[in-house]
Design a protein around this motif. Structure first.
Motif, PDB file in Angstrom:
ATOM      1  N   GLN A 284       1.132  -1.328   0.372  1.00  0.00           N
ATOM      2  CA  GLN A 284       0.408  -0.046   0.346  1.00  0.00           C
ATOM      3  C   GLN A 284       0.944   1.202  -0.230  1.00  0.00           C
ATOM      4  O   GLN A 284       2.629   1.404   0.146  1.00  0.00           O
ATOM      5  CB  GLN A 284      -1.163   0.213   0.845  1.00  0.00           C
ATOM      6  N   GLY A 285      -0.105   1.929  -0.076  1.00  0.00           N
ATOM      7  CA  GLY A 285       1.080   3.313  -0.406  1.00  0.00           C
ATOM      8  C   GLY A 285       0.220   5.185  -0.870  1.00  0.00           C
ATOM      9  O   GLY A 285      -0.411   4.930  -1.374  1.00  0.00           O
ATOM     10  N   GLY A 286       0.698   6.042  -1.165  1.00  0.00           N
ATOM     11  CA  GLY A 286       0.967   6.871  -2.271  1.00  0.00           C
ATOM     12  C   GLY A 286       2.158   7.490  -2.072  1.00  0.00           C
ATOM     13  O   GLY A 286       2.732   8.061  -1.965  1.00  0.00           O
ATOM     14  N   VAL A 287       1.597   8.386  -3.188  1.00  0.00           N
ATOM     15  CA  VAL A 287       2.814   9.576  -3.207  1.00  0.00           C
ATOM     16  C   VAL A 287       3.029  11.211  -4.013  1.00  0.00           C
ATOM     17  O   VAL A 287       1.253  10.977  -5.027  1.00  0.00           O
ATOM     18  CB  VAL A 287       3.473   9.435  -4.577  1.00  0.00           C
ATOM     19  N   VAL A 288       2.635  11.881  -3.201  1.00  0.00           N
ATOM     20  CA  VAL A 288       2.456  13.396  -3.743  1.00  0.00           C
ATOM     21  C   VAL A 288       3.151  14.214  -4.413  1.00  0.00           C
ATOM     22  O   VAL A 288       3.933  14.310  -3.643  1.00  0.00           O
ATOM     23  CB  VAL A 288       1.507  14.228  -2.327  1.00  0.00           C
ATOM     24  N   SER A 289       2.550  14.648  -5.313  1.00  0.00           N
ATOM     25  CA  SER A 289       3.283  15.420  -6.275  1.00  0.00           C
ATOM     26  C   SER A 289       3.158  16.982  -6.941  1.00  0.00           C
ATOM     27  O   SER A 289       2.522  16.968  -7.041  1.00  0.00           O
ATOM     28  CB  SER A 289       4.155  14.601  -7.623  1.00  0.00           C
ATOM     29  N   THR A 300      -1.028  -0.023  -6.003  1.00  0.00           N
ATOM     30  CA  THR A 300      -0.212  -0.021  -4.654  1.00  0.00           C
ATOM     31  C   THR A 300      -0.164   0.959  -4.130  1.00  0.00           C
ATOM     32  O   THR A 300      -0.294   0.758  -2.866  1.00  0.00           O
ATOM     33  CB  THR A 300       0.570  -1.473  -4.631  1.00  0.00           C
ATOM     34  N   ARG A 301       0.277   1.824  -4.799  1.00  0.00           N
ATOM     35  CA  ARG A 301       0.918   3.279  -4.728  1.00  0.00           C
ATOM     36  C   ARG A 301      -0.257   4.578  -5.612  1.00  0.00           C
ATOM     37  O   ARG A 301       0.496   5.124  -6.725  1.00  0.00           O
ATOM     38  CB  ARG A 301       1.955   3.114  -4.913  1.00  0.00           C
ATOM     39  N   PRO A 302      -1.049   4.452  -5.145  1.00  0.00           N
ATOM     40  CA  PRO A 302      -1.547   6.011  -6.054  1.00  0.00           C
ATOM     41  C   PRO A 302      -1.029   7.573  -6.176  1.00  0.00           C
ATOM     42  O   PRO A 302      -0.272   7.427  -4.821  1.00  0.00           O
ATOM     43  CB  PRO A 302      -2.862   5.953  -5.432  1.00  0.00           C
ATOM     44  N   VAL A 303      -1.052   7.932  -7.280  1.00  0.00           N
ATOM     45  CA  VAL A 303      -0.258   9.452  -7.046  1.00  0.00           C
ATOM     46  C   VAL A 303      -1.602  10.442  -7.227  1.00  0.00           C
ATOM     47  O   VAL A 303      -2.130  10.127  -7.742  1.00  0.00           O
ATOM     48  CB  VAL A 303       0.602   9.798  -8.648  1.00  0.00           C
ATOM     49  N   TYR A 304      -1.100  11.659  -6.510  1.00  0.00           N
ATOM     50  CA  TYR A 304      -1.935  12.697  -6.239  1.00  0.00           C
ATOM     51  C   TYR A 304      -1.146  14.061  -6.065  1.00  0.00           C
ATOM     52  O   TYR A 304       0.193  14.066  -6.220  1.00  0.00           O
ATOM     53  CB  TYR A 304      -2.367  12.922  -5.388  1.00  0.00           C
TER      54      TYR A 304
END
Length: 499
Positions: A284-289, A300-304
């Protein structure tokens, strides 16, 4: 087998030769199809083989936007192949097929034709190694680039295509594979991708290699790469899964809101699993850019985009993108015209999450959206069940798509409704499916004829006279009740699209 006389053997031999000649004539090696047959994107994906695994091993220099490396494709042929295509836009140095140099040529933007030294037999494993180097931000396909250069790195994040700017593939959701993504970057930047961070290694001064692995079937557009000076956090969820998040420090005043939203991902996934069934992936996870204007359901790791958090916390978008882990990533669309299977259910997940948080029930939020669009609004002219490539990410696909889901729930009742959702994701896990498959399942589980309901909400222009809760539209003078969760989502969508 009994022996035959010489004359008999001669006759048999002649007969066998005739059969063999006929078989050879009908099974001569032929080129693989240049696309997967998708009406929206005729050259997306390729025919003649199925990919099982991608091994992408790259080196990237942010200062110059130079990307180089190799991709190894493990596939199985589905026919005898004289040649086959790869979806790819960068400059290729060499291609080997089963360890032998192959010839190749660009047949159109983003499309390579590969001719092996000798034809490939059908139903056999094949190994394809592509060596390449280029500057992805300078490469355009059909007038645009999906590679987003940032001041300190780059983002390979987009839909319906992004793979063509960093690795060769069969670029269609119906051809899923497992992945190893290994990217060497300067020490002061991170390289983020899907799945589990297997290890980080240093093989030379000033450079670090990040190695990621996705073990579950993954479609190409849900495979992403984010390089930059991210603040990377590694933890473990209460369920024991790796939980990796990353934040662009230049997010500024919104950084706290972004963290307060994305760090709740395990809680949100736990809730969504109670609605849809077991979470289908291993991490799981996420990236904010700050380098993009939308959010994407990277597996597994949406990007926002940081823009989703400019007004404060926004767990709605986190619920949306993580609902895609079930609807879009695990169960992928069979054709891009089936986009409702992705966006309608991810948008409806926002309603479910709102209800769970006590910020308005799904029925109330659906009614609010229905009443917010006048009957003469162009919104009602877009068909969520077949919007056309130009309208694939139109508001109607999301909002009217979610209303269709609420209309189904109203018609069949909660017990049948949630049984339909859980059965859908269980039966098609790791595969792809069509809207027609969903309609058939809904009718089977509910025991009700539903063709007219789906025809009205997905395939008929104009505002349905009966709303998603079985009630008629509000009078023109009436004012819909305001729901903060819906308003917040739409304010953010004005700045950044949640895909």
């Amino acid at each position: 087998m009994r022996l035959r006389t010489r004359a008999g053997l001669g006759a048999v031999t002649t007969g066998m030769a005739t059969v063999l000649l006929a078989a050879t004539a009908t099974a001569a090696p032929a080129p693989g199809a240049a696309g997967a047959g998708d009406p929206y994107y005729p050259f997306a994906g390729n025919g003649g083989y199925d990919v099982a695994h991608y091994d992408v091993r790259l080196t990237y220099q942010p200062a110059t936007d130079q990307l180089s490396g190799t991709t190894t494709i493990l596939a199985t042929t589905t026919q005898e192949l004289s040649s086959f295509d790869l979806d790819f836009g960068l400059a290729v140095r060499e291609i080997r097929v089963n360890n032998v140099n192959a010839t190749f040529r660009t047949v159109r933007e983003g499309e390579l034709e590969v001719t092996p030294a000798k034809p490939l037999a059908g139903n056999q494993p094949v190994t394809v190694v592509v060596t390449y180097a280029d500057t992805p931000s300078t490469v355009t396909i059909d007038g645009h680039t999906a590679w987003k250069k940032t001041p300190d790195g780059a983002l390979a994040v987009d839909e319906p295509q992004n793979a063509q700017w960093w690795y060769p593939s069969s670029d269609h959701p119906t051809d899923k594979a497992s992945y190893d993504i290994s990217v060497e970057v300067p020490d002061d930047v991170a390289a983020l991708s899907n799945g589990t961070l297997v290890r980080k290694t240093k093989n030379r001064a000033g450079w670090t290699r990040w190695n990621w692995r996705s073990t579950q079937p993954q479609n190409t557009y849900a495979t992403t790469l984010e390089v930059g000076k991210f603040e990377v956090n590694e933890a473990t969820t209460p369920s024991g899964q790796p939980f990796v998040t990353a934040y662009d420090p230049t997010t500024g005043d919104s950084l706290g809101a972004a963290r307060a939203s994305v760090e709740r991902t395990p809680e949100i996934i736990e809730f969504l699993a109670s609605q849809f069934g077991e979470y289908p992936f291993e991490a799981q996870g996420g990236v904010v850019s700050t380098g993009l204007s939308f959010a994407l359901e990277a597996q597994t790791r949406p990007v926002y985009s940081d823009k989703f958090f400019v007004s404060g916390t926004n767990t709605s978008v986190v619920a949306h993108e993580n609902a895609h882990q079930w609807f879009g990533d695990s169960v992928s669309l069979g054709r891009w015209s089936d986009i409702w299977l992705n966006e309608g259910f991810a948008s409806y997940a926002e309603y479910l999450w709102s209800e769970h948080q006590g910020e308005g029930t799904a029925a109330e939020l659906a009614q609010y959206v229905y009443d917010s669009y006048p009957a003469d609004d162009a919104f009602w002219q877009v068909l969520p069940g077949d919007p056309g490539a130009a309208n694939q990410f139109d508001d109607a696909v999301y909002d009217r798509g979610a209303l269709a889901v609420q209309a189904l729930r109203t018609e069949v009742g909660d017990e049948a409704f949630f049984t339909i959702l859980r059965t859908w994701v269980a039966e098609h896990r790791g595969d792809d499916a069509r809207i027609s498959d969903f309609v058939a399942l809904a009718e089977q589980v509910s025991g009700k004829p539903l063709q007219q309901l789906f025809q009205t909400w997905l395939f008929t222009a104009g505002k349905p006279s009966t709303g998603p809760n079985g009630t008629t539209a509000l009078r023109a003078a009436a004012q819909p009740k305001s729901y903060p969760a819906i308003q917040r989502t739409h304010q953010q969508l004005a700045a950044g699209e949640s895909r």
